[in-house]
Design a protein around this motif. Structure first.
Motif, short mmCIF file in Angstrom:
data_model
loop_
_atom_site.label_atom_id
_atom_site.label_comp_id
_atom_site.label_asym_id
_atom_site.label_seq_id
_atom_site.Cartn_x
_atom_site.Cartn_y
_atom_site.Cartn_z
N SER A 96 17.58 -2.96 4.06
CA SER A 96 17.94 -4.38 3.96
C SER A 96 16.66 -5.22 3.95
CB SER A 96 18.84 -4.80 5.12
OG SER A 96 18.16 -4.66 6.36
N ARG A 97 16.77 -6.46 3.48
CA ARG A 97 15.59 -7.30 3.33
C ARG A 97 15.72 -8.59 4.15
NH1 ARG A 97 12.96 -7.02 -2.68
NH2 ARG A 97 12.76 -4.75 -2.79
N VAL A 98 14.57 -9.04 4.63
CA VAL A 98 14.50 -10.29 5.38
C VAL A 98 13.47 -11.18 4.69
CG1 VAL A 98 13.95 -11.37 7.59
CG2 VAL A 98 15.06 -9.12 7.54
N ARG A 99 13.84 -12.40 4.41
CA ARG A 99 12.89 -13.37 3.83
C ARG A 99 12.55 -14.41 4.89
NH1 ARG A 99 15.52 -11.62 -0.71
NH2 ARG A 99 14.20 -11.42 -2.58
N LEU A 100 11.28 -14.69 5.03
CA LEU A 100 10.85 -15.63 6.06
C LEU A 100 9.50 -16.23 5.68
CD1 LEU A 100 9.39 -13.70 9.11
CD2 LEU A 100 10.09 -12.52 7.03
N SER A 101 9.19 -17.36 6.30
CA SER A 101 7.88 -17.98 6.15
C SER A 101 6.95 -17.45 7.23
CB SER A 101 7.99 -19.50 6.26
OG SER A 101 8.78 -20.03 5.23
N VAL A 102 5.76 -17.04 6.85
CA VAL A 102 4.82 -16.43 7.80
C VAL A 102 3.43 -17.02 7.63
CG1 VAL A 102 6.07 -14.24 7.96
CG2 VAL A 102 4.33 -14.55 6.19
N LEU A 103 2.66 -16.94 8.70
CA LEU A 103 1.25 -17.30 8.66
C LEU A 103 0.47 -16.02 8.40
CD1 LEU A 103 -0.89 -19.58 9.24
CD2 LEU A 103 -0.95 -18.68 11.59
N ILE A 104 -0.37 -16.01 7.36
CA ILE A 104 -1.05 -14.76 6.97
C ILE A 104 -2.55 -14.87 7.22
CG2 ILE A 104 0.73 -14.22 5.29
CD1 ILE A 104 -1.16 -15.02 3.09
N SER A 105 -3.17 -13.70 7.35
CA SER A 105 -4.59 -13.63 7.70
C SER A 105 -5.52 -13.95 6.54
CB SER A 105 -4.91 -12.22 8.23
OG SER A 105 -4.80 -11.27 7.17
N GLY A 106 -5.02 -13.79 5.30
CA GLY A 106 -5.87 -13.95 4.12
C GLY A 106 -6.32 -12.62 3.55
N CYS A 107 -5.84 -11.51 4.14
CA CYS A 107 -6.16 -10.17 3.64
C CYS A 107 -4.89 -9.47 3.17
CB CYS A 107 -6.83 -9.33 4.73
SG CYS A 107 -8.43 -9.95 5.28
N VAL A 108 -5.06 -8.56 2.23
CA VAL A 108 -3.94 -7.79 1.70
C VAL A 108 -4.36 -6.32 1.65
CG1 VAL A 108 -3.10 -9.74 0.34
CG2 VAL A 108 -4.64 -8.08 -0.71
N TYR A 109 -3.38 -5.44 1.53
CA TYR A 109 -3.65 -4.00 1.43
C TYR A 109 -3.59 -3.57 -0.03
CZ TYR A 109 -3.00 -3.90 6.47
OH TYR A 109 -3.12 -4.13 7.81
N GLU A 110 -4.65 -2.88 -0.45
CA GLU A 110 -4.71 -2.32 -1.80
C GLU A 110 -5.13 -0.86 -1.72
OE1 GLU A 110 -7.48 -4.86 -3.83
OE2 GLU A 110 -5.96 -6.40 -4.26
N GLY A 111 -5.00 -0.17 -2.87
CA GLY A 111 -5.42 1.21 -2.91
C GLY A 111 -6.91 1.33 -2.65
N GLY A 112 -7.30 2.37 -1.92
CA GLY A 112 -8.70 2.53 -1.57
C GLY A 112 -9.14 3.98 -1.68
N PRO A 113 -10.36 4.27 -1.22
CA PRO A 113 -10.89 5.63 -1.30
C PRO A 113 -10.11 6.58 -0.41
CG PRO A 113 -12.32 4.23 0.01
CD PRO A 113 -11.32 3.33 -0.61
N GLY A 114 -10.16 7.83 -0.77
CA GLY A 114 -9.46 8.85 0.00
C GLY A 114 -8.12 9.18 -0.61
N GLU A 115 -7.58 10.31 -0.18
CA GLU A 115 -6.28 10.74 -0.69
C GLU A 115 -5.19 9.81 -0.20
OE1 GLU A 115 -3.34 14.65 -0.49
OE2 GLU A 115 -5.39 14.73 0.30
N PRO A 116 -4.43 9.21 -1.12
CA PRO A 116 -3.39 8.27 -0.70
C PRO A 116 -2.37 8.95 0.20
CG PRO A 116 -3.76 8.17 -3.07
CD PRO A 116 -4.49 9.39 -2.57
N LEU A 117 -1.96 8.24 1.25
CA LEU A 117 -0.94 8.73 2.17
C LEU A 117 0.42 8.21 1.73
CD1 LEU A 117 -2.82 8.08 5.53
CD2 LEU A 117 -2.57 10.26 4.36
N SER A 118 1.45 8.98 2.05
CA SER A 118 2.80 8.53 1.71
C SER A 118 3.16 7.32 2.56
CB SER A 118 3.80 9.66 1.96
OG SER A 118 3.78 10.05 3.32
#
Length: 842
Positions: free
Chosen positions: A426-448
């Motif tokens: 199920s999904r929840v929509r809400l307004s949030v205060l964010i840090s200014g950072c996001v997660y993207e693909g990086g070095p190393g074997e991707p984890l599930s």
């Protein structure tokens, strides 16, 4: 005596007895400060009376054992050394054994009980045997004892328990250890077996524990003898046999039972049949089944499958003021989600994180450091994860292989719309205060990735929350770049618009945080309902105290009780713990000299109550089911000039309109006021106006304070109190009864004053106003606002009686929530006409 022996023998022999016998004995005798011991027969304390014997081990009761010198004990982490009234402190003695002789269950079908699942370790001392002080509830202490008697108790690190003995911790010792905890971080001492034990403990059947993380579990504590045990419980011989007649007891000629008195059960002084509840016969001998059938009202135990202490460690990086402030924010947010009587929140300083063996003593590590985590500490966090640990990252650079944290400056400290996917999809929509950072693909074997995911509602769908399973032992991390730990009132939130958005989503913020914590193995069940407290009879005016007591003397029965259809009030001069309090029978203390409360200042209430009669006689309770019932037996009898009001700090069964429940935590202004209105009067002919006058009185009570006139508190038809047009923070419930020519009206009112979460309160509005306007308005108190609201209400009623609706409508219109809405429909006749129609609807 013989019947008692037979009963206990059958109970012990056929499986369900040991747990019930132990638990009953401990429950009934713990208040007497005696000591409970589980040990081998040869180690039985001198003078102790044996209640149960099984397989060479005994459960016995003896004189109180106390610990008054804790200088040689090491505190676990920095745990606060507080022993709650419902808990038992005890010492466990354990010894090291050769690897091939480690304790094994006698049968694969028997349930192993892990020591760490049933208690909270407090302090340890090395030696042979090893000693450990811990605390546990009565049920869990009994569970440990029965598991010891049946050789099913397992302690980690190759230690075998030899004795469990309850102890009394002297106040001086508690203070001494508390001071030690506040001065220096404690270190866990590594066990050093005597030279006679050369081989290291084998980990085979135990939990895997790193060598540096071995816990020091210890031997007999320094003990002092307490007073002698008391005699049999008073009145025992007068009680009926109760459940005994339903049990299939042996006859008095039974030879086996006659021998029992000098063998298995040597003394039944502290466990008579009269005190043992009747149990249904069950062929199952499972201890787990006993625990829950025997105590049907007990809440389900929070399962801790890790065998670790229920600690949550909070790492915020350096010891800067900013970090310490963040520590308090994280601690506060988590404490609102989990039951702090079941989990303990500890600060994990950088030095301790690098040095101390904390991985084996926590259920969750929260990483909320803004700066990068040192490489050596990062490796330690990864090792903890690989051993099955759980990690929650809150706006931290800490990440795992296959991910990298990318900064997007335009998003920093902004309010954005988040879509959060829960474990059930199920999904929840809400307004949030964010840090200014996001997660993207990086070095190393991707984890599930796990099911929990959160992304922005923008074209890039930037990922802000990821769930990452780690390793093969059940390790798991939830990494988050949303400020779930920050309240909407945080200084980071700059604009009124952002504050409104975050406050409107505050409930959903907690929903997301609880979903994450639950996924990481914690319980976010509802907290325990607080115990009911006595009422106090207070009078705001000295001149009515004597007439009030005289009236009571004429209207109570011989036992000092006034009964109604809903409850009985028993008037007493003072309260003792022997007086029972139930939702239908509540004691009322009349001696005001003994009254004190941290949450209700009677002097503030008196000073701000400026009425002729309303609210003069107060029934006050810290915790009560609902204030709406407290006046039921008094409202028709007590003279009207003694204006009655019931005030509570917390309600366990608060009422709303219809069948709605009203949540009433600490921080609400909760009251029920008695008002009498003549039928043949302006207001008596328009009784529905009463609820509108009460909600209007609350708003006016706040906004008429000099400087507070712009606090955006409003009334919403028919009976609600709102912040702007966004959120409800209070309501009114009215019950009226017409007797003869008089309406007797109970006006229940509750509004949030200091409790910010999970919605909003008056002080939130004041804090935000100060921030936006550079003002310094002080926060308000519930007792102050209740007194002002009653005062304003009396004035509004007088105005209505003199001038009718037109006397109060201008003020109502001023604060009306819908004032600025488009209601100028010509067919309706304008806003004033609409308002009057609404207010007079029944």
């Amino acid at each position: 005596m013989l019947i008692t022996l037979c009963y206990l023998y059958l109970w012990a022999r056929w499986g369900r007895g040991p747990a019930a016998l132990v638990r009953t004995t401990v429950q009934q005798l713990r208040a007497s400060r005696c000591s409970f011991t589980f040990c081998r027969t040869a180690a039985q304390p001198r003078g102790a009376r044996v209640c149960l014997s099984r397989g060479g081990r005994v459960f016995c009761v003896g004189e109180s054992q106390s610990i008054d010198d804790l200088n040689k004990w090491a505190l676990f982490l920095v745990s606060p050394f507080i022993l709650e009234a419902e808990h038992i402190a005890f010492v466990t003695e354990s010894i090291w054994v050769q690897g091939e002789t480690l304790q094994r269950p006698s049968s694969s079908s028997e349930t192993i009980v892990k020591w760490s699942d049933c208690c909270l370790p407090l302090a340890c001392r090395p030696g042979d045997p090893y000693q450990l002080i811990a605390k546990a509830s009565v049920d869990d202490f009994s569970k440990l004892g029965v598991a010891f008697l049946e050789d099913r108790l397992q302690v980690a690190n190759g230690l075998i328990p030899q004795k469990i003995v309850s102890v009394h911790l002297q106040d001086s010792a508690l203070k001494e250890l508390k001071d030690q905890a506040s001065d220096t971080p404690a270190q866990l001492l590594e066990p050093q077996p005597e030279s006679s034990v050369e081989s290291k403990p084998e980990l085979g059947a135990m939990e895997h524990v790193g060598r540096e993380d071995r816990q020091a579990l210890g031997s007999a504590a320094t003990q002092g003898q307490g007073g002698a045990l008391g005699g049999e419980p008073a009145g025992e011989s007068d009680r009926g046999m109760g459940s005994v007649e339903h049990c299939h007891l042996h006859l008095s000629s039974c030879h086996e039972c006659l021998e029992l008195e000098n063998s298995t059960i040597e003394s039944v002084k502290f466990a008579s049949a009269e005190n043992i509840p009747d149990l249904p016969y069950d062929y199952s001998s499972s201890l787990e089944g006993i625990a829950y059938d025997f105590c049907p009202k007990r809440e389900p135990r929070r399962v801790n499958l890790t065998g670790k202490a229920p600690n949550i460690l909070l790492y915020v990086g350096s010891d800067s003021q900013d970090a310490l402030g963040r520590l308090q924010q994280v601690r506060s947010a988590l404490a609102d989600c989990v039951d702090t009587s079941c989990y303990t929140l500890y600060h994990l300083p950088l030095e301790s994180a690098l040095r101390d063996p904390w991985p084996d003593n926590c259920l969750l590590v929260v990483i909320a450091a803004r700066e990068s985590v040192p490489e050596d500490l990062s490796r330690r966090f990864l090792a903890y994860l690989s051993q099955g640990g759980k990690v929650l990252g809150l706006s931290s650079p800490f990440t795992l292989a296959g991910f990298q944290v990318t900064r997007k400056a335009p998003l920093q400290d902004t309010v954005q719309s988040l879509v959060f996917c829960k474990a059930d999809w199920s999904r929840v929509r809400l307004s949030v205060l964010i840090s200014g950072c996001v997660y993207e693909g990086g070095p190393g074997e991707p984890l599930s990735l796990g099911k929990l995911q959160g992304h922005l509602e923008n074209k890039d769908e930037d990922r802000l929350i990821v769930q990452v399973p780690f390793g093969t032992c059940g390790g798991e991390a939830v990494l988050c770049q949303v400020h779930l730990e920050l309240p909407p009132s945080s200084p980071v939130v700059q604009t009124q618009e952002d504050f409104n958005l975050l406050k409107s989503s505050n409930f959903r913020r907690y929903e997301v945080l609880k979903e994450i914590l639950t996924t990481l193995g914690l319980s976010c069940d509802a907290k325990h309902v607080p115990a009911l407290t006595p009422l106090y009879l207070l009078s705001a005016a000295e001149e009515i105290r004597d007439p009030l007591m005289q009236w009571l003397g004429k209207h109570v029965d011989a036992e000092g009780v006034i009964k109604s259809s809903k409850l009985s009030l028993k008037f007493v001069s003072s309260y003792t713990s022997e007086i029972e309090i139930t939702p239908s029978a509540i004691p009322v203390v009349t001696d005001i000299e003994t009254f004190s409360s941290e949450n209700f200042n009677f002097e503030i209430y008196q000073q701000n109550l400026q009425t002729k009669k309303l609210g003069k006689v107060i029934l006050f309770a810290e915790v009560t089911p609902t204030t709406m019932n407290l006046l039921d037996g008094l409202m028709f009898e007590m003279p009207q000039e003694m204006g009655l009001i019931a005030i509570a700090v917390c309600q366990t069964q608060g009422k709303g309109r219809g069948r709605n429940a009203w949540l009433s935590p600490v921080g609400c202004a909760l009251s029920t006021l008695l008002v009498s209105i003549p039928l043949r009067s302006q207001l008596g002919q328009r009784i529905p106006f009463v609820q509108h006058l009460m909600s209007l009185a609350v708003v006016e009570a706040v906004r008429s304070i000099p400087g507070y006139q712009d606090i955006n508190l409003r009334v919403k038809w028919p009976n609600d109190i709102y912040y702007s047009d966004l959120m409800k923070l209070g309501g009114v419930l009215v019950n009226s009864t017409l007797m003869g020519e008089t309406f007797y009206i109970l006006i229940g009112c509750g509004f949030n004053v200091t409790n910010s979460n999970p919605t909003i309160c008056v002080n939130d509005l004041i804090t935000e106003y100060n921030k936006q306007h550079g003002a310094e308005l002080k926060p308000l108190r519930a007792d102050y606002l209740i007194a002002r609201s009653v005062t304003v209400l009396e004035k509004l009623i007088d105005t209505f009686q003199d001038e009718g609706p037109n006397g109060v409508l201008p003020l109502y219109y001023k604060y009306w929530l819908h004032r600025f809405e488009i209601l100028q429909n010509k067919n309706w006749g304008g806003t004033e006409s609409i308002l009057l129609k609404l207010l007079t609807r029944i």
